[in-house]
Scaffold this active site. Structure first.
Site, short mmCIF file in Angstrom:
data_model
loop_
_atom_site.label_atom_id
_atom_site.label_comp_id
_atom_site.label_asym_id
_atom_site.label_seq_id
_atom_site.Cartn_x
_atom_site.Cartn_y
_atom_site.Cartn_z
N ARG A 121 0.74 -1.32 0.15
CA ARG A 121 -0.03 0.01 -0.08
C ARG A 121 0.95 1.21 -0.12
NH1 ARG A 121 -5.53 -0.35 1.54
NH2 ARG A 121 -6.21 -2.13 0.40
N GLN A 126 -0.78 2.30 -6.26
CA GLN A 126 -2.11 2.41 -6.18
C GLN A 126 -2.79 1.75 -7.43
OE1 GLN A 126 -3.24 6.29 -4.95
NE2 GLN A 126 -2.72 6.01 -2.82
N ASP A 129 -3.34 -2.18 -7.42
CA ASP A 129 -3.76 -2.77 -6.50
C ASP A 129 -4.95 -3.40 -6.55
OD1 ASP A 129 -4.81 -3.60 -3.90
OD2 ASP A 129 -4.53 -1.63 -3.00
N SER A 132 -8.10 -3.21 -3.92
CA SER A 132 -8.89 -1.87 -3.68
C SER A 132 -9.90 -1.84 -4.94
CB SER A 132 -7.79 -0.72 -3.84
OG SER A 132 -7.04 -0.59 -2.62
N TYR A 229 -4.33 -1.42 6.79
CA TYR A 229 -5.35 -2.27 7.25
C TYR A 229 -5.18 -2.27 8.51
CZ TYR A 229 -4.59 -4.42 2.61
OH TYR A 229 -4.40 -4.45 1.22
#
Length: 373
Positions: A121, A126, A129, A132, A229
């Site tokens: 992360r 991003q 990912d 996500s 997280y």
């Protein structure tokens, strides 16, 4: 560099790891793309669409022949893999903790297995990912599933025959899925509240027009927690959280639970006793059912009636929207591989930070620290 795109064989899996859009982009990098026959069928992508984008479409054996990179949604059965180039990469959602034996088999085959769900992360990752991108749409769909199962309306409605009250909706766990669930429930006109163990999410909840429900007597996680997280909480916090939830959940019509801890069973958020306090006809969607469940009595892939409450044990929600989730997943894969593409070598070369994070196997061995600890 030959890139092989596999058709998913896991029950209920409808997504595909490449779309005509990403096929064109890979070819633009100088790669050759081969797609297994029928790979995109359930995501509304015909073989002809892949062919028009420049890919060859063939059987699994032919697609794998000489492949240096293999793309999939879920980790494929090792017994069905052969003919690929020495040291070929396998990039997919590999469920390393749940399918450790399969990871060992990938190592024996000489594959360099890359677990996309281990993507760190960090800002530059991003766009790579998969957790996500898939969770975003899953959070949206979870609310629609609840609305479909709920025997009443979501928004407040004023009619000549009287007023229909807005559904009270409680989101437990405010990560990517939870935030999208809040936004979706709000768009449907529900009265929304939400909770999380991470204090930083309070502002995010408020920004979406929902009411934050937080334990104030015991400290939670300041900031975003490890890697963004949540982590395991103290027994004191768990007791305070259970008391808060008990007083709040009895008033709710819809509950969406999203709490997960990487590498651990999902935390239990709702007990059978708490379920019994909810009014008949209420609905819970347990988005963590596949990891053991946030709700006592929920079963992955099943809808159960417990104390008059409909409990939906969600299973692979992303596969219920294969066209959009495939598009996002495939872009994650392209963004990942293209970011490291070496034009001179005609292949991607991973750097240490991301490579060490996602690489599970190399040189016939399991090398990831998270699996060796």
């Amino acid at each position: 560099m030959r890139i092989a795109v596999l058709r998913e064989l896991a029950p209920g899996e409808t997504r595909v790891a490449a779309t005509p859009e990403t096929v064109k982009k890979f070819i633009g990098l100088g790669a050759e793309v081969a797609v297994e026959t029928g790979a995109g069928e359930q995501a509304s992508i015909a073989d002809a669409d892949y062919a028009a984008a420049g890919a060859s479409v063939a059987s699994r054996a032919d697609v794998l022949k000489g492949a240096g990179i293999i793309l999939a949604i879920q980790g494929p059965d090792p017994q069905g893999l052969s003919g690929f180039a020495d040291g070929a990469w396998l990039a997919a959602g590999l469920n390393p903790f749940g399918e450790r034996a399969r990871v060992d088999e990938y190592a024996k085959l000489g594959l360099e297995a890359l677990a996309m769900e281990f993507m760190p992360r960090i800002t530059r990752a991003q766009s790579m990912d998969i957790l996500s991108s898939q969770a975003n749409l899953a959070g949206y769909k979870a609310v629609l599933m609840a609305a479909n199962a709920y025997g009443r309306a979501f928004p407040m409605m004023m009619t000549a025959a009287g007023t229909v009250s807005a559904a009270k909706t409680f989101i437990m766990g405010v990560g990517v899925a939870g935030l999208q669930a809040i936004a979706t429930a709000r768009r449907l006109g529900a009265q929304v509240s939400a909770t999380d163990v991470r204090s930083a999410t309070k502002e995010q909840i408020l920004s979406l027009g929902a009411k934050p429900i937080f334990v104030e007597s015991v400290a939670g996680i300041e900031g975003e927690g490890a890697g963004g997280y949540a982590t395991e909480m103290s027994d004191e916090y768990k007791a305070a959280q259970a008391e808060l939830v008990s007083s709040h959940i009895a008033k709710q019509d819809i509950v969406i639970t999203t709490a997960l801890i990487p590498g651990r069973p999902a935390p239990r958020l709702i007990s059978d006793a708490q379920l019994a306090t909810m009014r008949a006809g209420s609905v819970i969607v347990d988005m963590a059912a596949e990891s053991g469940g946030n709700v006592e009595g929920s079963v992955s892939g099943e809808t159960r009636r417990i104390h008059g409450v409909t409990v939906i044990g969600a299973q692979n929600i992303a596969a219920l929207m294969p066209a959009d989730t495939s598009a996002l997943f495939s872009r994650n894969l392209f963004n990942f591989l293209s970011a490291f593409w070496d034009k001179e070598q005609g292949r991607p070369v991973l750097d240490e930070e991301i490579g060490n994070a996602v690489r599970l196997t190399q040189g016939g061995k399991v090398v990831n620290e998270r699996l060796l600890g």
